[in-house]
Design an enzyme around this catalytic site. Structure first.
Site, PDB file in Angstrom:
ATOM      1  N   ALA A  24     -31.912   6.877 -19.303  1.00 37.07           N
ATOM      2  CA  ALA A  24     -31.523   6.324 -18.007  1.00 37.07           C
ATOM      3  C   ALA A  24     -30.122   5.755 -18.088  1.00 37.07           C
ATOM      4  O   ALA A  24     -29.650   5.364 -19.163  1.00 37.07           O
ATOM      5  CB  ALA A  24     -32.509   5.239 -17.573  1.00 37.07           C
ATOM      6  N   ASP A  25     -29.473   5.704 -16.947  1.00 34.44           N
ATOM      7  CA  ASP A  25     -28.188   5.038 -16.828  1.00 34.44           C
ATOM      8  C   ASP A  25     -28.159   4.354 -15.462  1.00 34.44           C
ATOM      9  O   ASP A  25     -28.564   4.954 -14.467  1.00 34.44           O
ATOM     10  CB  ASP A  25     -27.023   6.016 -16.955  1.00 34.44           C
ATOM     11  CG  ASP A  25     -25.711   5.285 -17.132  1.00 34.44           C
ATOM     12  OD1 ASP A  25     -25.467   4.780 -18.245  1.00 34.44           O
ATOM     13  OD2 ASP A  25     -24.950   5.161 -16.149  1.00 34.44           O
ATOM     14  N   THR A  26     -27.698   3.107 -15.435  1.00 32.35           N
ATOM     15  CA  THR A  26     -27.683   2.319 -14.208  1.00 32.35           C
ATOM     16  C   THR A  26     -26.277   1.814 -13.939  1.00 32.35           C
ATOM     17  O   THR A  26     -25.602   1.336 -14.850  1.00 32.35           O
ATOM     18  CB  THR A  26     -28.648   1.117 -14.327  1.00 32.35           C
ATOM     19  OG1 THR A  26     -29.964   1.598 -14.603  1.00 32.35           O
ATOM     20  CG2 THR A  26     -28.680   0.293 -13.043  1.00 32.35           C
ATOM     21  N   LYS A  49     -27.393  11.533 -22.437  1.00 27.99           N
ATOM     22  CA  LYS A  49     -28.132  10.707 -23.395  1.00 27.99           C
ATOM     23  C   LYS A  49     -29.406  11.406 -23.866  1.00 27.99           C
ATOM     24  O   LYS A  49     -29.710  11.411 -25.063  1.00 27.99           O
ATOM     25  CB  LYS A  49     -28.489   9.362 -22.758  1.00 27.99           C
ATOM     26  CG  LYS A  49     -27.303   8.462 -22.499  1.00 27.99           C
ATOM     27  CD  LYS A  49     -27.747   7.209 -21.750  1.00 27.99           C
ATOM     28  CE  LYS A  49     -26.590   6.310 -21.401  1.00 27.99           C
ATOM     29  NZ  LYS A  49     -27.039   5.106 -20.665  1.00 27.99           N
ATOM     30  N   GLY A  60     -29.950   6.704 -12.753  1.00 29.14           N
ATOM     31  CA  GLY A  60     -30.268   8.097 -13.014  1.00 29.14           C
ATOM     32  C   GLY A  60     -31.242   8.146 -14.170  1.00 29.14           C
ATOM     33  O   GLY A  60     -31.066   7.445 -15.166  1.00 29.14           O
TER      34      GLY A  60
END
Length: 192
Positions: free
Chosen positions: A69-71, A55, A106
């Site tokens: 971010a990625d959750t 991203k 992340g």
């Protein structure tokens, strides 16, 4: 020194935007138009790091600080992302009911000079959720844009008995480690 107006949030998440506003960090939203999938098999930590990097790199332009971010929710080494429909949301809630899971985010901070990627993990324990609560919950709009099919900051907070770790990580953006790193780049929280 970089100034606050250079921060770009590579996310369309209203929760991430609100958390940055909450700590007084001005930013511009520029969602990354990427396919949110990664090569398997991957641990949940590797998965969210891979996607946050993807991203950040997708929206990067010279002279900017990019935050991506990625959750995901992880249970028994199974990654639970956003449920596609009511059936998937119910399946996720039934899996999480009465158990402890991990919420893993992340984060990638990207500048012209460097890229830093890290993860934050929070353990969340759910009560045994009554079936009537689950059915009522999936009839709302809340589960469908959230990893694991629930939002701790909303009605889904009813299911949470305890957390071990960063609450804001469960919301989708661990603001403490992010703000400390942004501070080193000259992007400081505003305490006004």
């Amino acid at each position: 020194m970089l100034t606050q107006h250079h921060l770009i949030l590579a996310s369309a998440s209203p929760r991430r935007t609100e958390l940055l506003r909450q700590i007084g960090v001005p930013h511009t939203v520029r969602p990354a138009d990427v396919l949110e999938e990664a090569p398997y098999p991957m641990s949940s930590e590797d998965y969210v790091m891979y996607l946050s990097q993807k991203k950040a790199r997708a929206v990067a332009q010279p002279g900017e600080v990019i935050l991506a971010a990625d959750t995901v929710v992880s249970l028994d080494h199974r990654i639970l992302e956003k449920p596609a429909d009511r059936t998937a949301a119910l399946e996720m809630l039934r899996l999480l009911s009465g158990r402890t899971h991990e919420v893993v985010t992340g984060v990638t901070i990207l500048t012209d000079e460097r890229e830093e990627t890290f993860t934050v993990t929070t353990k969340v324990r759910f009560c045994t959720i009554p079936e009537s609560w689950m059915l009522s919950y999936v009839a709302t709009d809340e589960p469908y844009d959230k990893a694991g099919g629930y939002g701790i900051q909303g009605i889904g907070g009813l299911f949470v008995e305890a957390i071990d770790g960063d609450y804001y990580n469960v919301v989708g953006l661990p603001i403490n480690p992010i703000s400390r790193r942004l501070d080193m780049l000259g992007i400081k929280p505003m305490f006004a």
